[in-house]
Design an enzyme around this catalytic site. Structure first.
Site, PDB file in Angstrom:
ATOM      1  N   ASP A 136      -0.687  45.239  -3.793  1.00 46.65           N
ATOM      2  CA  ASP A 136      -0.101  45.168  -4.128  1.00 46.65           C
ATOM      3  C   ASP A 136      -0.619  46.401  -5.734  1.00 46.65           C
ATOM      4  O   ASP A 136       0.192  46.134  -6.933  1.00 46.65           O
ATOM      5  CB  ASP A 136       0.630  43.942  -5.289  1.00 46.65           C
ATOM      6  CG  ASP A 136      -0.623  43.814  -6.191  1.00 46.65           C
ATOM      7  OD1 ASP A 136      -1.125  44.052  -6.435  1.00 46.65           O
ATOM      8  OD2 ASP A 136       0.078  42.292  -6.602  1.00 46.65           O
ATOM      9  N   CYS A 191      16.828  28.928   3.696  1.00 50.79           N
ATOM     10  CA  CYS A 191      17.130  28.343   1.414  1.00 50.79           C
ATOM     11  C   CYS A 191      18.391  27.383   1.921  1.00 50.79           C
ATOM     12  O   CYS A 191      18.512  26.617   0.918  1.00 50.79           O
ATOM     13  CB  CYS A 191      17.079  29.423   0.739  1.00 50.79           C
ATOM     14  SG  CYS A 191      15.552  30.032   0.448  1.00 50.79           S
TER      15      CYS A 191
END
Length: 397
Positions: A136, A191
């Site tokens: 990152d 989800c």
């Protein structure tokens, strides 16, 4: 070895090194790139202007490694259940909350060492290979490549979710200039109709499913932002002084997720003052003690001044009267960062009382202007609250 054989051997080595998930994506433009540009155009990246500057570089992984042909995505579970924001709440209002990922050693260093070891192994079986490991800190849309590599889907809270591992995972990438056999992308999300992450956010930071507005996100304000924190945000920090885990804590996919296999990421060594730090101690800790406390941890991203600022805001929100002397010292210290001094003034105004008034009075002529303005606003807040209690008009500022 064939690309398929090399890929299988590399995956086995990654798991041996301690990674929990590994998949391979082709070196193509990330599938979510246009979504990322739309996010930037909507100004949902708050003050993180580096994301604008890096927008073009994120279009293709070749900006990270020239000649890249494959992107190896790796995931590592961090912490253990009960070691972060979901830990049993403290009855002490002077204790804050730290996100689970920051309770262990600095994950950048931990994963870089593992990625270097994996690249070294690859160089041994495929001489001449060029590669680069990133965690990152490079312009790479890691979650897009993780989905492309079959590691999971991007949930409504914008976190990568793995059905087996949950979402408390770090992502690392190893970019190489050799052809590997790519995995099938994770085709769809799981989800369903669940909106627990969106509903639970203390600051309503989600503009909608898959749309995080960083300007309302606790993690942004307590980690990335360097200046003063606006009062409406400060009042809703919910005790968090570094990061926030709420949208992950409530996710059903984390209920049975495993703990880390890497001792460095376990979080049981109390590396970062534990999940419930003493904020009064934070206010009075000297520079040397802070340097020691932050060494080797992810908390150094916010720096001492950011953490002191955050501690002051939480103590003010919770009206911790015992914090007034320490807050007064932070406000009066001209060597202190202005954002931390302004936060101390705001907290004194929130707590109120004679001692807070006295501390603010001593700061009326403080410099720079931002601190002095915070003092004036804090005094006005106390007077307004007192006037409402006493049923009289507030004095003009």
């Amino acid at each position: 070895m064939t690309p398929s054989e090399l890929s299988q051997a590399l995956k086995a080595e990654a798991l041996r090194l301690g990674f929990d998930g590994v998949g391979i994506a082709p070196a193509v433009s990330p599938p979510g790139y246009e979504h990322y540009l739309d996010w930037l155009r909507a100004e949902r990246h708050a003050g993180m202007r580096y994301m604008e500057r890096q927008a073009e570089a994120r279009r293709h992984p070749g900006s990270v490694l020239d000649g890249v042909r494959s992107v190896v995505m790796l995931s590592a579970v961090y912490g253990r259940p009960g070691r972060g924001g979901e830990a049993a709440p403290s009855d002490d209002p002077a204790r804050g909350k730290i996100a689970r990922y920051a309770l262990g050693e600095d994950y950048h260093r931990v994963l870089w060492i593992k990625l270097d070891a994996l690249l070294g192994w690859l160089e041994g079986v495929h001489p001449g290979v060029r590669g680069r490991g990133v965690v990152d800190t490079a312009p790479l849309l890691e979650r897009d490549y993780a989905r492309l590599a079959g590691l999971g889907w991007v949930g409504k809270n914008t976190m990568l979710i793995d059905r087996r591992l949950g979402s408390f995972t770090f992502l690392g990438a190893l970019l190489v200039d050799v052809e590997l056999a790519p995995d099938e992308p994770h085709a769809r999300g799981h989800c369903g109709t669940c909106t627990r992450c969106l509903d639970a956010c203390p600051t309503d930071a989600f503009a909608g499913p898959y749309q995080l507005d960083a300007s309302r996100c606790i993690s942004y304000w307590t980690i990335e932002h360097r200046g003063p924190v606006p009062g409406p945000i400060a009042e809703r920090l919910d005790g968090w002084v570094f990061g926030c885990d709420v949208c992950q804590d409530v996710c059903p996919w984390n209920r049975k997720a495993p703990g880390t296999r890497m001792p460095e990421l376990d979080g049981t060594a109390e590396v970062a003052d534990g999940p419930r730090p003493d904020l009064l101690a934070w206010l009075d800790r000297d520079e040397d003690a802070w340097s020691e406390a932050l060494r080797g941890t992810a908390l150094k991203r916010a720096k001492r001044a950011g953490l002191v600022r955050n501690a002051a805001l939480v103590l003010g929100t919770r009206r911790v009267a015992e914090a007034v002397p320490s807050l007064g010292r932070r406000l009066a210290d001209e060597a202190e960062e202005p954002a931390a001094r302004a936060a101390a003034a705001w907290a004194l105004g929130s707590i109120g009382g004679d001692r807070a008034r006295d501390a603010l009075m001593r700061g009326r002529h403080a410099s720079p202007d931002s601190v002095r303005e915070a003092v004036v606003a804090a005094e006005a807040a106390i007077d307004l609250r007192d006037a409402a209690t006493e049923g009289r008009p507030a004095r003009p500022a």
